[in-house]
Design a protein around this motif. Structure first.
Motif, PDB file in Angstrom:
ATOM      1  N   VAL A   7       0.862  -1.180   0.000  1.00  0.00           N
ATOM      2  CA  VAL A   7       0.000   0.000   0.000  1.00  0.00           C
ATOM      3  C   VAL A   7       0.897   1.229   0.000  1.00  0.00           C
ATOM      4  O   VAL A   7       1.804   1.339   0.827  1.00  0.00           O
ATOM      5  CB  VAL A   7      -0.921   0.008   1.245  1.00  0.00           C
ATOM      6  N   PRO A   8       0.679   2.160  -0.932  1.00  0.00           N
ATOM      7  CA  PRO A   8       1.562   3.325  -1.021  1.00  0.00           C
ATOM      8  C   PRO A   8       1.455   4.253   0.193  1.00  0.00           C
ATOM      9  O   PRO A   8       0.365   4.500   0.698  1.00  0.00           O
ATOM     10  CB  PRO A   8       1.074   4.035  -2.289  1.00  0.00           C
ATOM     11  N   HIS A   9       2.624   4.735   0.631  1.00  0.00           N
ATOM     12  CA  HIS A   9       2.672   5.659   1.761  1.00  0.00           C
ATOM     13  C   HIS A   9       3.480   6.909   1.429  1.00  0.00           C
ATOM     14  O   HIS A   9       3.532   7.828   2.233  1.00  0.00           O
ATOM     15  CB  HIS A   9       3.278   4.969   2.990  1.00  0.00           C
ATOM     16  N   ARG A  10       4.120   6.903   0.257  1.00  0.00           N
ATOM     17  CA  ARG A  10       4.922   8.060  -0.160  1.00  0.00           C
ATOM     18  C   ARG A  10       4.558   8.402  -1.601  1.00  0.00           C
ATOM     19  O   ARG A  10       4.018   7.579  -2.341  1.00  0.00           O
ATOM     20  CB  ARG A  10       6.418   7.723  -0.079  1.00  0.00           C
ATOM     21  N   ASP A  11       4.873   9.629  -1.999  1.00  0.00           N
ATOM     22  CA  ASP A  11       4.554  10.084  -3.351  1.00  0.00           C
ATOM     23  C   ASP A  11       5.182   9.207  -4.425  1.00  0.00           C
ATOM     24  O   ASP A  11       4.532   8.894  -5.431  1.00  0.00           O
ATOM     25  CB  ASP A  11       5.003  11.538  -3.546  1.00  0.00           C
ATOM     26  N   ASP A  12       6.427   8.791  -4.227  1.00  0.00           N
ATOM     27  CA  ASP A  12       7.081   7.971  -5.250  1.00  0.00           C
ATOM     28  C   ASP A  12       6.402   6.608  -5.401  1.00  0.00           C
ATOM     29  O   ASP A  12       6.331   6.058  -6.496  1.00  0.00           O
ATOM     30  CB  ASP A  12       8.573   7.821  -4.979  1.00  0.00           C
ATOM     31  N   GLU A  13       5.879   6.068  -4.310  1.00  0.00           N
ATOM     32  CA  GLU A  13       5.146   4.807  -4.391  1.00  0.00           C
ATOM     33  C   GLU A  13       3.820   4.993  -5.115  1.00  0.00           C
ATOM     34  O   GLU A  13       3.395   4.143  -5.882  1.00  0.00           O
ATOM     35  CB  GLU A  13       4.895   4.253  -2.988  1.00  0.00           C
ATOM     36  N   LEU A  14       3.185   6.122  -4.868  1.00  0.00           N
ATOM     37  CA  LEU A  14       1.906   6.420  -5.501  1.00  0.00           C
ATOM     38  C   LEU A  14       2.069   6.607  -7.005  1.00  0.00           C
ATOM     39  O   LEU A  14       1.221   6.181  -7.788  1.00  0.00           O
ATOM     40  CB  LEU A  14       1.305   7.677  -4.868  1.00  0.00           C
ATOM     41  N   GLU A  15       3.177   7.196  -7.421  1.00  0.00           N
ATOM     42  CA  GLU A  15       3.432   7.434  -8.838  1.00  0.00           C
ATOM     43  C   GLU A  15       3.587   6.143  -9.632  1.00  0.00           C
ATOM     44  O   GLU A  15       3.332   6.113 -10.835  1.00  0.00           O
ATOM     45  CB  GLU A  15       4.687   8.286  -9.009  1.00  0.00           C
ATOM     46  N   LYS A  16       3.988   5.069  -8.968  1.00  0.00           N
ATOM     47  CA  LYS A  16       4.203   3.788  -9.645  1.00  0.00           C
ATOM     48  C   LYS A  16       2.899   3.053  -9.955  1.00  0.00           C
ATOM     49  O   LYS A  16       2.892   2.126 -10.757  1.00  0.00           O
ATOM     50  CB  LYS A  16       5.095   2.886  -8.793  1.00  0.00           C
ATOM     51  N   LEU A  17       1.804   3.465  -9.323  1.00  0.00           N
ATOM     52  CA  LEU A  17       0.533   2.774  -9.508  1.00  0.00           C
ATOM     53  C   LEU A  17      -0.136   3.171 -10.824  1.00  0.00           C
ATOM     54  O   LEU A  17      -0.057   4.329 -11.247  1.00  0.00           O
ATOM     55  CB  LEU A  17      -0.418   3.085  -8.356  1.00  0.00           C
ATOM     56  N   SER A  18      -0.819   2.224 -11.423  1.00  0.00           N
ATOM     57  CA  SER A  18      -1.596   2.515 -12.634  1.00  0.00           C
ATOM     58  C   SER A  18      -2.881   3.243 -12.226  1.00  0.00           C
ATOM     59  O   SER A  18      -3.218   3.320 -11.034  1.00  0.00           O
ATOM     60  CB  SER A  18      -1.952   1.215 -13.352  1.00  0.00           C
ATOM     61  N   HIS A  19      -3.596   3.738 -13.221  1.00  0.00           N
ATOM     62  CA  HIS A  19      -4.853   4.445 -12.950  1.00  0.00           C
ATOM     63  C   HIS A  19      -5.844   3.513 -12.241  1.00  0.00           C
ATOM     64  O   HIS A  19      -6.502   3.931 -11.279  1.00  0.00           O
ATOM     65  CB  HIS A  19      -5.453   4.983 -14.252  1.00  0.00           C
ATOM     66  N   ASP A  20      -5.940   2.274 -12.698  1.00  0.00           N
ATOM     67  CA  ASP A  20      -6.863   1.318 -12.075  1.00  0.00           C
ATOM     68  C   ASP A  20      -6.469   1.011 -10.636  1.00  0.00           C
ATOM     69  O   ASP A  20      -7.329   0.877  -9.762  1.00  0.00           O
ATOM     70  CB  ASP A  20      -6.915   0.018 -12.881  1.00  0.00           C
ATOM     71  N   LYS A  47      -7.484  12.648   4.743  1.00  0.00           N
ATOM     72  CA  LYS A  47      -6.223  13.163   4.196  1.00  0.00           C
ATOM     73  C   LYS A  47      -5.688  12.238   3.120  1.00  0.00           C
ATOM     74  O   LYS A  47      -5.215  12.692   2.074  1.00  0.00           O
ATOM     75  CB  LYS A  47      -5.183  13.320   5.317  1.00  0.00           C
ATOM     76  N   ARG A  48      -5.767  10.937   3.342  1.00  0.00           N
ATOM     77  CA  ARG A  48      -5.287   9.953   2.357  1.00  0.00           C
ATOM     78  C   ARG A  48      -6.120  10.026   1.075  1.00  0.00           C
ATOM     79  O   ARG A  48      -5.583   9.984  -0.023  1.00  0.00           O
ATOM     80  CB  ARG A  48      -5.342   8.553   2.958  1.00  0.00           C
ATOM     81  N   ILE A  49      -7.433  10.138   1.224  1.00  0.00           N
ATOM     82  CA  ILE A  49      -8.323  10.245   0.069  1.00  0.00           C
ATOM     83  C   ILE A  49      -7.976  11.486  -0.741  1.00  0.00           C
ATOM     84  O   ILE A  49      -7.886  11.434  -1.972  1.00  0.00           O
ATOM     85  CB  ILE A  49      -9.800  10.247   0.518  1.00  0.00           C
ATOM     86  N   HIS A  50      -7.765  12.595  -0.068  1.00  0.00           N
ATOM     87  CA  HIS A  50      -7.397  13.834  -0.752  1.00  0.00           C
ATOM     88  C   HIS A  50      -6.070  13.663  -1.493  1.00  0.00           C
ATOM     89  O   HIS A  50      -5.916  14.110  -2.633  1.00  0.00           O
ATOM     90  CB  HIS A  50      -7.307  14.989   0.250  1.00  0.00           C
ATOM     91  N   TRP A  51      -5.111  13.012  -0.865  1.00  0.00           N
ATOM     92  CA  TRP A  51      -3.797  12.764  -1.466  1.00  0.00           C
ATOM     93  C   TRP A  51      -3.931  11.937  -2.746  1.00  0.00           C
ATOM     94  O   TRP A  51      -3.346  12.258  -3.776  1.00  0.00           O
ATOM     95  CB  TRP A  51      -2.923  12.060  -0.424  1.00  0.00           C
ATOM     96  N   ILE A  52      -4.733  10.887  -2.688  1.00  0.00           N
ATOM     97  CA  ILE A  52      -4.921  10.020  -3.857  1.00  0.00           C
ATOM     98  C   ILE A  52      -5.683  10.756  -4.953  1.00  0.00           C
ATOM     99  O   ILE A  52      -5.333  10.668  -6.137  1.00  0.00           O
ATOM    100  CB  ILE A  52      -5.629   8.713  -3.452  1.00  0.00           C
ATOM    101  N   GLU A  53      -6.728  11.487  -4.577  1.00  0.00           N
ATOM    102  CA  GLU A  53      -7.491  12.253  -5.575  1.00  0.00           C
ATOM    103  C   GLU A  53      -6.610  13.291  -6.264  1.00  0.00           C
ATOM    104  O   GLU A  53      -6.738  13.513  -7.470  1.00  0.00           O
ATOM    105  CB  GLU A  53      -8.691  12.937  -4.925  1.00  0.00           C
ATOM    106  N   SER A  54      -5.711  13.902  -5.530  1.00  0.00           N
ATOM    107  CA  SER A  54      -4.782  14.875  -6.114  1.00  0.00           C
ATOM    108  C   SER A  54      -3.864  14.210  -7.127  1.00  0.00           C
ATOM    109  O   SER A  54      -3.590  14.764  -8.191  1.00  0.00           O
ATOM    110  CB  SER A  54      -3.940  15.540  -5.028  1.00  0.00           C
ATOM    111  N   ALA A  55      -3.392  13.013  -6.804  1.00  0.00           N
ATOM    112  CA  ALA A  55      -2.524  12.264  -7.720  1.00  0.00           C
ATOM    113  C   ALA A  55      -3.268  11.920  -9.003  1.00  0.00           C
ATOM    114  O   ALA A  55      -2.713  12.022 -10.110  1.00  0.00           O
ATOM    115  CB  ALA A  55      -1.998  11.012  -7.059  1.00  0.00           C
ATOM    116  N   ILE A  56      -4.525  11.531  -8.882  1.00  0.00           N
ATOM    117  CA  ILE A  56      -5.348  11.203 -10.057  1.00  0.00           C
ATOM    118  C   ILE A  56      -5.548  12.458 -10.902  1.00  0.00           C
ATOM    119  O   ILE A  56      -5.425  12.413 -12.143  1.00  0.00           O
ATOM    120  CB  ILE A  56      -6.680  10.580  -9.633  1.00  0.00           C
TER     121      ILE A  56
END
Length: 60
Positions: A7-20, A47-56
């Motif tokens: 489960v991603p906890h940092r921005d670089d981990e989040l960037e590696k995830l696909s859109h799905d 806060k986590r939801i906001h972080w993920i929505e921002s990445a999307i």
């Protein structure tokens, strides 16, 4: 909110995830928010939801 493997906890981990994968993580986080046992936990999930929505949003 504890740290789970895969489960991603940092921005670089989040960037590696696909859109799905991002959408699945967003859905999981919203589910966890709906069952959070305390206001403190709910705040962390929001806060986590906001972080993920921002990445999307940045990807579009």
């Amino acid at each position: 909110m504890g740290k789970r493997s895969g489960v991603p906890h940092r921005d670089d981990e989040l960037e590696k995830l696909s859109h799905d994968e991002l959408q699945a993580e967003l859905k999981r986080s919203r589910t966890r928010l709906s069952i959070s046992p305390s206001a403190k936990m709910a705040k962390q999930w929001r806060k986590r939801i906001h972080w993920i929505e921002s990445a999307i949003a940045q990807r579009h």
